[in-house]
Design a protein around this motif. Structure first.
Motif, PDB file in Angstrom:
ATOM      1  N   PRO A  60       0.834  -1.205   0.000  1.00 15.62           N
ATOM      2  CA  PRO A  60       0.000   0.000   0.000  1.00 15.62           C
ATOM      3  C   PRO A  60       0.868   1.255   0.000  1.00 15.62           C
ATOM      4  CG  PRO A  60       0.040  -0.992   2.171  1.00 15.62           C
ATOM      5  CD  PRO A  60       0.793  -1.912   1.257  1.00 15.62           C
ATOM      6  N   SER A  61       0.335   2.292  -0.588  1.00 22.08           N
ATOM      7  CA  SER A  61       1.055   3.557  -0.597  1.00 22.08           C
ATOM      8  C   SER A  61       0.906   4.229   0.763  1.00 22.08           C
ATOM      9  CB  SER A  61       0.513   4.468  -1.695  1.00 22.08           C
ATOM     10  OG  SER A  61      -0.848   4.744  -1.431  1.00 22.08           O
ATOM     11  N   GLU A  62       1.786   5.127   1.055  1.00 22.14           N
ATOM     12  CA  GLU A  62       1.731   5.866   2.318  1.00 22.14           C
ATOM     13  C   GLU A  62       0.537   6.826   2.286  1.00 22.14           C
ATOM     14  OE1 GLU A  62       3.645   5.794   5.130  1.00 22.14           O
ATOM     15  OE2 GLU A  62       4.508   3.997   4.259  1.00 22.14           O
ATOM     16  N   PRO A  63      -0.234   6.878   3.357  1.00 24.01           N
ATOM     17  CA  PRO A  63      -1.363   7.802   3.365  1.00 24.01           C
ATOM     18  C   PRO A  63      -0.888   9.257   3.382  1.00 24.01           C
ATOM     19  CG  PRO A  63      -1.163   6.666   5.467  1.00 24.01           C
ATOM     20  CD  PRO A  63      -0.130   6.097   4.556  1.00 24.01           C
ATOM     21  N   SER A  64      -1.666  10.133   2.778  1.00 20.89           N
ATOM     22  CA  SER A  64      -1.309  11.541   2.726  1.00 20.89           C
ATOM     23  C   SER A  64      -1.618  12.210   4.063  1.00 20.89           C
ATOM     24  CB  SER A  64      -2.090  12.236   1.611  1.00 20.89           C
ATOM     25  OG  SER A  64      -3.465  12.283   1.949  1.00 20.89           O
ATOM     26  N   ALA A  69      -4.850  12.858   8.959  1.00 20.36           N
ATOM     27  CA  ALA A  69      -5.629  13.720   9.849  1.00 20.36           C
ATOM     28  C   ALA A  69      -7.035  13.156  10.025  1.00 20.36           C
ATOM     29  CB  ALA A  69      -5.679  15.145   9.297  1.00 20.36           C
ATOM     30  N   GLY A  70      -7.626  12.694   8.932  1.00 28.14           N
ATOM     31  CA  GLY A  70      -8.966  12.113   9.000  1.00 28.14           C
ATOM     32  C   GLY A  70      -8.977  10.837   9.830  1.00 28.14           C
ATOM     33  N   ILE A  71      -7.967  10.011   9.636  1.00 24.93           N
ATOM     34  CA  ILE A  71      -7.869   8.768  10.406  1.00 24.93           C
ATOM     35  C   ILE A  71      -7.660   9.080  11.882  1.00 24.93           C
ATOM     36  CG2 ILE A  71      -6.428   6.721  10.790  1.00 24.93           C
ATOM     37  CD1 ILE A  71      -5.978   6.684   7.731  1.00 24.93           C
ATOM     38  N   GLN A  72      -6.812  10.061  12.163  1.00 25.81           N
ATOM     39  CA  GLN A  72      -6.552  10.436  13.559  1.00 25.81           C
ATOM     40  C   GLN A  72      -7.824  10.974  14.216  1.00 25.81           C
ATOM     41  OE1 GLN A  72      -3.582   9.891  15.219  1.00 25.81           O
ATOM     42  NE2 GLN A  72      -4.825  10.365  16.991  1.00 25.81           N
ATOM     43  N   LYS A  73      -8.609  11.750  13.453  1.00 26.31           N
ATOM     44  CA  LYS A  73      -9.864  12.281  13.980  1.00 26.31           C
ATOM     45  C   LYS A  73     -10.831  11.144  14.304  1.00 26.31           C
ATOM     46  CE  LYS A  73     -13.724  15.308  12.867  1.00 26.31           C
ATOM     47  NZ  LYS A  73     -14.478  15.971  11.825  1.00 26.31           N
ATOM     48  N   GLN A  74     -10.934  10.177  13.396  1.00 23.85           N
ATOM     49  CA  GLN A  74     -11.801   9.017  13.641  1.00 23.85           C
ATOM     50  C   GLN A  74     -11.328   8.235  14.867  1.00 23.85           C
ATOM     51  OE1 GLN A  74     -11.653   6.827   9.980  1.00 23.85           O
ATOM     52  NE2 GLN A  74     -13.339   7.971   9.053  1.00 23.85           N
ATOM     53  N   LEU A  75     -10.025   8.083  14.988  1.00 25.89           N
ATOM     54  CA  LEU A  75      -9.464   7.366  16.139  1.00 25.89           C
ATOM     55  C   LEU A  75      -9.802   8.089  17.432  1.00 25.89           C
ATOM     56  CD1 LEU A  75      -7.691   5.153  17.383  1.00 25.89           C
ATOM     57  CD2 LEU A  75      -5.722   6.617  16.946  1.00 25.89           C
ATOM     58  N   ASN A  76      -9.629   9.407  17.450  1.00 23.57           N
ATOM     59  CA  ASN A  76      -9.938  10.179  18.662  1.00 23.57           C
ATOM     60  C   ASN A  76     -11.420  10.082  19.019  1.00 23.57           C
ATOM     61  OD1 ASN A  76      -7.267  10.955  18.917  1.00 23.57           O
ATOM     62  ND2 ASN A  76      -7.555  12.897  17.859  1.00 23.57           N
ATOM     63  N   GLU A  77     -12.289  10.164  18.000  1.00 23.66           N
ATOM     64  CA  GLU A  77     -13.727  10.036  18.257  1.00 23.66           C
ATOM     65  C   GLU A  77     -14.064   8.653  18.811  1.00 23.66           C
ATOM     66  OE1 GLU A  77     -15.462  10.955  14.479  1.00 23.66           O
ATOM     67  OE2 GLU A  77     -15.171  13.123  14.710  1.00 23.66           O
ATOM     68  N   ALA A  78     -13.443   7.634  18.250  1.00 20.29           N
ATOM     69  CA  ALA A  78     -13.692   6.266  18.721  1.00 20.29           C
ATOM     70  C   ALA A  78     -13.202   6.094  20.156  1.00 20.29           C
ATOM     71  CB  ALA A  78     -13.008   5.259  17.799  1.00 20.29           C
ATOM     72  N   LEU A  79     -12.041   6.659  20.462  1.00 20.77           N
ATOM     73  CA  LEU A  79     -11.513   6.560  21.828  1.00 20.77           C
ATOM     74  C   LEU A  79     -12.408   7.296  22.819  1.00 20.77           C
ATOM     75  CD1 LEU A  79      -7.674   6.961  21.203  1.00 20.77           C
ATOM     76  CD2 LEU A  79      -8.893   4.900  21.907  1.00 20.77           C
ATOM     77  N   ASP A  80     -12.932   8.464  22.411  1.00 19.90           N
ATOM     78  CA  ASP A  80     -13.868   9.196  23.269  1.00 19.90           C
ATOM     79  C   ASP A  80     -15.129   8.380  23.517  1.00 19.90           C
ATOM     80  OD1 ASP A  80     -12.120  11.327  23.447  1.00 19.90           O
ATOM     81  OD2 ASP A  80     -13.121  12.520  21.884  1.00 19.90           O
ATOM     82  N   GLN A  81     -15.619   7.743  22.465  1.00 17.85           N
ATOM     83  CA  GLN A  81     -16.818   6.921  22.607  1.00 17.85           C
ATOM     84  C   GLN A  81     -16.551   5.724  23.517  1.00 17.85           C
ATOM     85  OE1 GLN A  81     -18.435   5.478  18.910  1.00 17.85           O
ATOM     86  NE2 GLN A  81     -20.391   4.979  19.833  1.00 17.85           N
ATOM     87  N   VAL A  82     -15.382   5.106  23.384  1.00 22.87           N
ATOM     88  CA  VAL A  82     -15.026   3.980  24.247  1.00 22.87           C
ATOM     89  C   VAL A  82     -14.970   4.435  25.705  1.00 22.87           C
ATOM     90  CG1 VAL A  82     -13.122   2.431  24.879  1.00 22.87           C
ATOM     91  CG2 VAL A  82     -13.818   2.617  22.502  1.00 22.87           C
TER      92      VAL A  82
END
Length: 122
Positions: A60-64, A69-82
């Protein structure tokens, strides 16, 4: 490269993991051919031509930066929900423990009253 004839009906190969039919002749690298022959899934063939199978792995290519940033935002939202769900579960557990303690106390008091009433009647 080795030319082998497929003898097993449960052999999947190639980048798309397609099923190889019994009796089909394929050309694969020597290591793969020896593994298949040892497992009884293929045998050497005297046929001159077969389909060449290539086992390639795509990297896979390296994400831009935007994707990261989008992945990190999703991760933070998921962690908050957890964290929120964990806090809610702990609060429910505490409430259940308190309710269980109250019911246990009530049952103990009722049992003691029943024992006292039984002793009085005798």
């Amino acid at each position: 490269m080795a030319l082998v004839e497929i003898t097993a009906g449960n052999l999947f190969a190639g980048a798309s993991l397609r099923k190889l039919e019994v009796g089909s002749v394929v050309e694969v690298d020597d290591a793969t051919a020896s593994r298949w022959k040892e497992a009884g899934k293929a045998k050497d063939t005297d046929k001159k031509k077969g389909e060449k199978l290539v086992f390639e792995v795509a990297t896979p290519s390296e994400p831009s930066g935007k994707e990261l940033a989008g992945i990190q935002k999703q991760l933070n939202e998921a962690l908050d929900q957890v964290k929120m769900l964990t806090d809610e579960a702990e609060a429910k557990d505490k409430a259940h423990a308190e309710a269980l303690a109250a019911e246990t106390k009530r049952a103990d008091e009722a049992e003691a009253a029943l024992t006292a009433a039984t002793k009085k009647d005798k």
